[in-house]
Design a protein around this motif. Sequence first.
Motif, PDB file in Angstrom:
ATOM      1  N   HIS A  27       0.857  -1.182   0.000  1.00 44.03           N
ATOM      2  CA  HIS A  27       0.000   0.000   0.000  1.00 44.03           C
ATOM      3  C   HIS A  27       0.893   1.231   0.000  1.00 44.03           C
ATOM      4  N   VAL A  28       0.530   2.227  -0.804  1.00 41.89           N
ATOM      5  CA  VAL A  28       1.405   3.381  -1.018  1.00 41.89           C
ATOM      6  C   VAL A  28       0.715   4.671  -0.588  1.00 41.89           C
ATOM      7  N   VAL A  29       1.471   5.505   0.119  1.00 40.73           N
ATOM      8  CA  VAL A  29       1.075   6.886   0.411  1.00 40.73           C
ATOM      9  C   VAL A  29       2.112   7.772  -0.269  1.00 40.73           C
ATOM     10  N   ALA A  30       1.650   8.636  -1.166  1.00 44.41           N
ATOM     11  CA  ALA A  30       2.548   9.578  -1.836  1.00 44.41           C
ATOM     12  C   ALA A  30       2.330  10.951  -1.221  1.00 44.41           C
ATOM     13  N   ASP A  54       2.277   6.177  10.831  1.00 44.10           N
ATOM     14  CA  ASP A  54       0.910   6.131  11.362  1.00 44.10           C
ATOM     15  C   ASP A  54      -0.096   6.352  10.236  1.00 44.10           C
ATOM     16  N   LEU A  55       0.183   7.335   9.401  1.00 42.36           N
ATOM     17  CA  LEU A  55      -0.678   7.617   8.258  1.00 42.36           C
ATOM     18  C   LEU A  55      -0.714   6.426   7.297  1.00 42.36           C
ATOM     19  N   ALA A  56       0.420   5.780   7.114  1.00 38.24           N
ATOM     20  CA  ALA A  56       0.491   4.610   6.229  1.00 38.24           C
ATOM     21  C   ALA A  56      -0.331   3.446   6.782  1.00 38.24           C
ATOM     22  N   ILE A  57      -0.359   3.288   8.104  1.00 34.71           N
ATOM     23  CA  ILE A  57      -1.187   2.239   8.711  1.00 34.71           C
ATOM     24  C   ILE A  57      -2.667   2.539   8.477  1.00 34.71           C
ATOM     25  N   MET A  58      -3.068   3.800   8.613  1.00 36.51           N
ATOM     26  CA  MET A  58      -4.459   4.164   8.325  1.00 36.51           C
ATOM     27  C   MET A  58      -4.792   3.882   6.854  1.00 36.51           C
ATOM     28  N   ASN A  59      -3.872   4.219   5.965  1.00 36.68           N
ATOM     29  CA  ASN A  59      -4.062   3.932   4.548  1.00 36.68           C
ATOM     30  C   ASN A  59      -4.225   2.423   4.333  1.00 36.68           C
ATOM     31  N   TYR A  60      -3.400   1.642   5.008  1.00 34.39           N
ATOM     32  CA  TYR A  60      -3.476   0.181   4.910  1.00 34.39           C
ATOM     33  C   TYR A  60      -4.849  -0.322   5.363  1.00 34.39           C
ATOM     34  N   LEU A  61      -5.323   0.175   6.506  1.00 32.97           N
ATOM     35  CA  LEU A  61      -6.615  -0.267   7.034  1.00 32.97           C
ATOM     36  C   LEU A  61      -7.763   0.107   6.102  1.00 32.97           C
ATOM     37  N   VAL A  62      -7.705   1.306   5.543  1.00 32.23           N
ATOM     38  CA  VAL A  62      -8.778   1.770   4.665  1.00 32.23           C
ATOM     39  C   VAL A  62      -8.769   1.013   3.343  1.00 32.23           C
ATOM     40  N   ARG A  95       9.275  15.158  -3.213  1.00 32.37           N
ATOM     41  CA  ARG A  95       8.145  14.228  -3.291  1.00 32.37           C
ATOM     42  C   ARG A  95       8.664  12.848  -2.899  1.00 32.37           C
ATOM     43  N   PHE A  96       7.873  12.141  -2.097  1.00 31.74           N
ATOM     44  CA  PHE A  96       8.301  10.831  -1.640  1.00 31.74           C
ATOM     45  C   PHE A  96       7.099   9.903  -1.537  1.00 31.74           C
ATOM     46  N   ARG A  97       7.408   8.628  -1.381  1.00 31.13           N
ATOM     47  CA  ARG A  97       6.374   7.615  -1.212  1.00 31.13           C
ATOM     48  C   ARG A  97       6.703   6.772   0.018  1.00 31.13           C
ATOM     49  N   VAL A  98       5.655   6.347   0.710  1.00 32.38           N
ATOM     50  CA  VAL A  98       5.790   5.381   1.794  1.00 32.38           C
ATOM     51  C   VAL A  98       5.078   4.118   1.328  1.00 32.38           C
ATOM     52  N   VAL A  99       5.851   3.052   1.126  1.00 32.42           N
ATOM     53  CA  VAL A  99       5.300   1.771   0.693  1.00 32.42           C
ATOM     54  C   VAL A  99       5.201   0.879   1.930  1.00 32.42           C
ATOM     55  N   THR A 100       3.975   0.472   2.250  1.00 36.39           N
ATOM     56  CA  THR A 100       3.713  -0.324   3.450  1.00 36.39           C
ATOM     57  C   THR A 100       3.389  -1.752   3.054  1.00 36.39           C
ATOM     58  N   GLN A 101       4.018  -2.691   3.735  1.00 34.44           N
ATOM     59  CA  GLN A 101       3.804  -4.117   3.461  1.00 34.44           C
ATOM     60  C   GLN A 101       3.643  -4.846   4.785  1.00 34.44           C
ATOM     61  N   LEU A 102       2.607  -5.683   4.876  1.00 33.67           N
ATOM     62  CA  LEU A 102       2.472  -6.571   6.027  1.00 33.67           C
ATOM     63  C   LEU A 102       3.518  -7.658   5.854  1.00 33.67           C
ATOM     64  N   ALA A 103       4.545  -7.634   6.703  1.00 27.06           N
ATOM     65  CA  ALA A 103       5.677  -8.544   6.547  1.00 27.06           C
ATOM     66  C   ALA A 103       5.410  -9.922   7.129  1.00 27.06           C
ATOM     67  N   GLY A 104       4.417 -10.006   8.018  1.00 30.40           N
ATOM     68  CA  GLY A 104       4.091 -11.290   8.624  1.00 30.40           C
ATOM     69  C   GLY A 104       3.459 -11.089   9.986  1.00 30.40           C
ATOM     70  N   PHE A 110       1.605  -8.271  14.716  1.00 35.82           N
ATOM     71  CA  PHE A 110       1.609  -8.043  13.270  1.00 35.82           C
ATOM     72  C   PHE A 110       2.821  -7.182  12.939  1.00 35.82           C
ATOM     73  N   CYS A 111       3.555  -7.553  11.914  1.00 39.37           N
ATOM     74  CA  CYS A 111       4.797  -6.861  11.557  1.00 39.37           C
ATOM     75  C   CYS A 111       4.632  -6.136  10.223  1.00 39.37           C
ATOM     76  N   PHE A 112       4.966  -4.843  10.226  1.00 33.07           N
ATOM     77  CA  PHE A 112       4.848  -4.021   9.022  1.00 33.07           C
ATOM     78  C   PHE A 112       6.209  -3.442   8.661  1.00 33.07           C
ATOM     79  N   LEU A 113       6.466  -3.395   7.372  1.00 33.63           N
ATOM     80  CA  LEU A 113       7.677  -2.780   6.850  1.00 33.63           C
ATOM     81  C   LEU A 113       7.249  -1.566   6.033  1.00 33.63           C
ATOM     82  N   HIS A 114       7.773  -0.390   6.389  1.00 35.16           N
ATOM     83  CA  HIS A 114       7.469   0.858   5.679  1.00 35.16           C
ATOM     84  C   HIS A 114       8.756   1.328   5.008  1.00 35.16           C
ATOM     85  N   LYS A 115       8.720   1.507   3.691  1.00 34.67           N
ATOM     86  CA  LYS A 115       9.898   1.990   2.970  1.00 34.67           C
ATOM     87  C   LYS A 115       9.612   3.385   2.421  1.00 34.67           C
TER      88      LYS A 115
END
Length: 191
Positions: A27-30, A54-62, A95-104, A110-115
């Motif tokens: 999931h991406v937040v730009a 935190d914003l990326a987690i909300m994006n993931y949930l939505v 300009r940047f992006r936050v790429v969120t992945q549920l790692a496991g 629950f483990c999340f990786l945000h790049k």
Amino acid sequence: MNLFLRLIRVLVVGLFFEKGTKLVDSHVVASKVGFGDTLWGTHMVLSRFASFTDLAIMNYLVRSRSLNTFRKNGWIPIIQAETFDYFGELARGDRFRVVTQLAGWDGVYFCFLHKFTRDDELVAVSWMVTRVVARAKRLVTAQDVMAAMQVNYESPDLDVRFSAAINELRAQPSNRFGPVVPVARATQPEK
């Protein structure tokens, strides 16, 4: 743009304009670094990176459509541990992006990786461990979430950093990171 407006944008776009995704999708937040995100207009401050996770987690949930399931069941995701690796800085106007992945996941964790990336350059990585707590003060397992979402995924092998963080969390006193129990109310002695 302040974080509240960014949250509103994430909610509106995720709920009304994006199709649902799977729990295991990226999931991406730009966004763009604004003056309020910086230290005297130079580079993005470290605490703002945490705000964007935190914003990326909300994006993931939505976007994964799990927000409605969480609300219906009275579940609240709580960040238990988060560490960052920084490889560069984001300057005002970048300009940047936050790429969120549920790692496991492992039990209730629950483990999340945000790049964080600028163009194709990796700027920072967040290693986040969360758990989900129900209104009834009980922990919610990954199997509970999967059953409520009517999906069945197997957790990939966790990175050693996630495993170490989970082991450290499990070693903490039970009132802090173990089973959640209601706090006893203090009573006034009768006269």
